[in-house]
Design an enzyme around this catalytic site. Structure first.
Site, PDB file in Angstrom:
ATOM      1  N   TYR A  34      12.713  79.163 118.876  1.00 51.28           N
ATOM      2  CA  TYR A  34      11.332  79.609 118.908  1.00 51.28           C
ATOM      3  C   TYR A  34      11.235  79.793 117.484  1.00 51.28           C
ATOM      4  CZ  TYR A  34       7.692  82.789 118.524  1.00 51.28           C
ATOM      5  OH  TYR A  34       6.511  83.506 118.106  1.00 51.28           O
ATOM      6  N   PRO A  87       3.520  86.809 108.906  1.00 52.27           N
ATOM      7  CA  PRO A  87       3.515  87.307 110.365  1.00 52.27           C
ATOM      8  C   PRO A  87       4.466  86.199 111.201  1.00 52.27           C
ATOM      9  CG  PRO A  87       1.319  86.345 110.032  1.00 52.27           C
ATOM     10  CD  PRO A  87       2.059  86.239 108.708  1.00 52.27           C
ATOM     11  N   SER A 116       2.435  90.587 112.681  1.00 57.46           N
ATOM     12  CA  SER A 116       1.765  89.853 113.805  1.00 57.46           C
ATOM     13  C   SER A 116       1.217  90.565 114.881  1.00 57.46           C
ATOM     14  CB  SER A 116       2.739  88.683 114.227  1.00 57.46           C
ATOM     15  OG  SER A 116       2.370  88.060 115.364  1.00 57.46           O
ATOM     16  N   GLN A 137      -2.254  90.822 111.168  1.00 56.64           N
ATOM     17  CA  GLN A 137      -2.797  89.561 111.270  1.00 56.64           C
ATOM     18  C   GLN A 137      -3.576  89.564 112.818  1.00 56.64           C
ATOM     19  OE1 GLN A 137      -0.605  87.403 113.758  1.00 56.64           O
ATOM     20  NE2 GLN A 137      -1.609  85.545 113.552  1.00 56.64           N
ATOM     21  N   TYR A 139      -5.238  88.187 116.211  1.00 57.01           N
ATOM     22  CA  TYR A 139      -5.783  87.313 117.378  1.00 57.01           C
ATOM     23  C   TYR A 139      -6.844  87.950 117.910  1.00 57.01           C
ATOM     24  CZ  TYR A 139      -1.646  83.968 116.062  1.00 57.01           C
ATOM     25  OH  TYR A 139      -1.099  82.982 115.532  1.00 57.01           O
ATOM     26  N   THR A 165      -6.269  84.509 111.564  1.00 60.11           N
ATOM     27  CA  THR A 165      -5.738  83.050 111.776  1.00 60.11           C
ATOM     28  C   THR A 165      -6.681  82.426 112.717  1.00 60.11           C
ATOM     29  OG1 THR A 165      -3.436  84.136 111.646  1.00 60.11           O
ATOM     30  CG2 THR A 165      -3.807  81.886 112.583  1.00 60.11           C
ATOM     31  N   LYS A 263      -6.663  82.813 107.367  1.00 60.16           N
ATOM     32  CA  LYS A 263      -5.315  81.983 107.223  1.00 60.16           C
ATOM     33  C   LYS A 263      -5.533  80.899 108.280  1.00 60.16           C
ATOM     34  CE  LYS A 263      -0.506  83.036 108.015  1.00 60.16           C
ATOM     35  NZ  LYS A 263      -0.047  81.832 109.111  1.00 60.16           N
ATOM     36  N   SER A 285      -2.283  76.858 105.030  1.00 63.00           N
ATOM     37  CA  SER A 285      -1.276  77.049 106.179  1.00 63.00           C
ATOM     38  C   SER A 285      -1.673  76.095 107.269  1.00 63.00           C
ATOM     39  CB  SER A 285      -1.321  78.235 106.678  1.00 63.00           C
ATOM     40  OG  SER A 285      -0.444  78.576 107.552  1.00 63.00           O
ATOM     41  N   HIS A 287       0.250  76.705 110.019  1.00 63.15           N
ATOM     42  CA  HIS A 287       0.849  77.587 110.891  1.00 63.15           C
ATOM     43  C   HIS A 287       2.547  77.276 110.794  1.00 63.15           C
ATOM     44  CE1 HIS A 287      -0.500  80.541 114.176  1.00 63.15           C
ATOM     45  NE2 HIS A 287       0.700  80.365 114.201  1.00 63.15           N
ATOM     46  N   ARG A 290       3.709  74.473 113.352  1.00 61.21           N
ATOM     47  CA  ARG A 290       3.821  75.188 114.851  1.00 61.21           C
ATOM     48  C   ARG A 290       2.551  74.711 115.681  1.00 61.21           C
ATOM     49  NH1 ARG A 290       8.137  78.195 115.783  1.00 61.21           N
ATOM     50  NH2 ARG A 290       6.829  79.798 117.398  1.00 61.21           N
ATOM     51  N   ASP A 318       1.017  79.086 102.712  1.00 63.58           N
ATOM     52  CA  ASP A 318       2.321  79.413 103.270  1.00 63.58           C
ATOM     53  C   ASP A 318       2.878  78.020 103.833  1.00 63.58           C
ATOM     54  OD1 ASP A 318       2.337  79.510 106.281  1.00 63.58           O
ATOM     55  OD2 ASP A 318       0.431  80.763 105.574  1.00 63.58           O
ATOM     56  N   GLY A 319       4.207  77.875 103.963  1.00 55.59           N
ATOM     57  CA  GLY A 319       4.490  76.616 104.550  1.00 55.59           C
ATOM     58  C   GLY A 319       5.524  75.821 103.749  1.00 55.59           C
ATOM     59  N   ILE A 321       8.247  77.517 102.322  1.00 56.20           N
ATOM     60  CA  ILE A 321       8.985  77.995 101.042  1.00 56.20           C
ATOM     61  C   ILE A 321      10.506  78.441 101.518  1.00 56.20           C
ATOM     62  CG2 ILE A 321       9.008  80.070  99.759  1.00 56.20           C
ATOM     63  CD1 ILE A 321       6.672  78.184  99.043  1.00 56.20           C
TER      64      ILE A 321
END
Length: 394
Positions: A34, A87, A116, A137, A139, A165, A263, A285, A287, A290, A318-319, A321
């Site tokens: 995961y 997150p 998150s 963050q 949702y 997001t 984001k 980003s 994600h 994902r 992000d992504g 790093i």
């Protein structure tokens, strides 16, 4: 100090990649995959990291620097480091300390943590655990009623910003999770969990921590009016009903007076729409590879977004790093700051708070060393002149 804490403090842990096999050994396969996996064929997941190899440095040699400035200013906060902790859902499944441990380590290092929605700890506990700024963050899981409640809780608790997001119209298909039965392991009945018993028993340290922690709770920050906290049902189904639209951003803006960050931006058009909707920062980003496989690497999308924003908002990225050199390249390309997700989550899974602290320290040391070797006095002085960028990127 526990055995896992001693392990992550070992002098043999010299880079972020060293945490990955440690995390794999400590947690069950479903939990590791995961954290580690991406959508479909994981092309975007791999490309997020590989793309940094396309850019090389142009150093200024014969420059002696006594110190290098690592700080940056984000949303009005002076951070000691130009990277924040992104997150990461289900962090409490990786280690009982989960989000509280990660936030505490971020605050101790002088940087920010983003919590998150899919958190196993109450947002109030996470905020109380950190000395630094904490962002939420968002949702729209559980509907607008649940979102209204959590936005108010975040305001009262002292969260400094909302990070909305926008790339989860539905959840991407993470094939490793389906093969491992992640949904059944988390939310299935007793009979559905029986196939996982041998794998769980083969990770006794994780199992003892998990049982001492009382098992994984529901989602304490997704409180549905009249029903209570959302249980750990199929999160993919819950996200399918939680897509954020531009109209939702207008509604969120009326509920939240603080800064809003959008984001999941990969194009100049979406960046401009985000600013028009009231965002003061956008995070470039995909994600972490994902969601939709086949997207460009975040670093590759960064120049278009920076040009479209044209200084009207902060640009984060992000992504992929994993090293201080990655952070420097992103900042040279126009990012105000970067977000690190897997880079610290491997440390969390391997050794809890000590692992997160060690991951942050590795990146900090990498970053300072890179600036010294470039002959650059601070992250604020970084620009494209320190890079060789492929002509195809122009």
């Amino acid at each position: 100090m526990t055995g896992s804490s001693r392990a992550v403090a070992s002098p043999h842990v010299v880079c972020i990649a060293d945490f990955r096999p440690m995390a794999r050994r400590r947690v069950p396969k479903a939990v590791f995959d995961y954290l580690d996996g991406g959508a479909e064929g994981e092309v975007t997941l791999r490309e997020n990291c590989r793309v940094f190899e396309d850019i090389t440095f142009r150093p200024r040699h014969a420059v002696a620097l006594e110190t290098c400035g690592l700080g940056t200013r984000v949303l009005g906060f002076d951070l000691s480091l130009p990277f924040m902790l992104a997150p990461v859902g289900y962090s409490r499944l990786m280690h009982p300390g989960g989000e509280v441990a990660a936030a505490r380590a971020a605050g101790a290092a002088g940087t920010a943590y983003i919590l998150s929605t899919i958190s196993g700890h109450k947002l109030e506990d996470v905020k109380a655990g950190s000395r630094g700024p904490v962002f939420y963050q968002l949702y729209l899981m559980g509907g607008r009623g649940a979102a209204e409640a959590v936005i108010e809780r975040a305001r009262v608790a002292g969260f400094s910003a909302l990070v909305v997001t926008i790339d989860t119209a539905v959840s991407g298909i993470r094939e490793r999770d389906y093969r491992n039965g992640m949904k059944e392991m988390i939310s299935g009945g007793l009979l559905e969990k029986i196939p996982f018993i041998p794998e769980v028993l083969s990770h006794p340290g994780w199992l003892i921590d998990y049982l001492r922690d009382g098992g994984l709770p529901g989602l304490p920050n997704v409180v549905i009016p009249g029903q209570g906290p959302m249980p750990l049902v199929d999160i993919n189904a819950a996200l399918a009903k939680a897509a954020v639209t531009w109209a939702d951003l207008d509604w969120i803006r009326k509920l939240w007076s603080g800064p809003i960050v959008v984001k999941g931006v990969l194009t100049g058009d979406d960046a401009r729409r985000a600013i028009d909707a009231g965002a003061v920062a956008v995070s470039v980003s995909n994600h972490g590879g994902r969601q939709l496989d086949g997207l460009p690497a975040s670093l590759r999308a960064l120049p278009e977004v920076v040009a479209a924003v044209n200084g009207q908002a902060e640009v984060w990225m992000d992504g992929g790093i994993r090293r201080g050199t990655d952070i420097v390249k992103a900042m040279c390309m126009g990012a105000r700051a970067v977000l690190c997700g897997r880079a610290y989550a491997y440390g969390l899974a391997a050794g809890g708070e000590a692992g997160v602290a060690r991951a942050i320290e590795i990146l900090r040391t990498d970053l300072e060393r890179t600036l010294r070797l470039l002959g650059c006095p601070s992250v604020a002085a970084l620009d494209r002149s320190y890079l060789n960028v492929p002509k195809s990127w122009e």
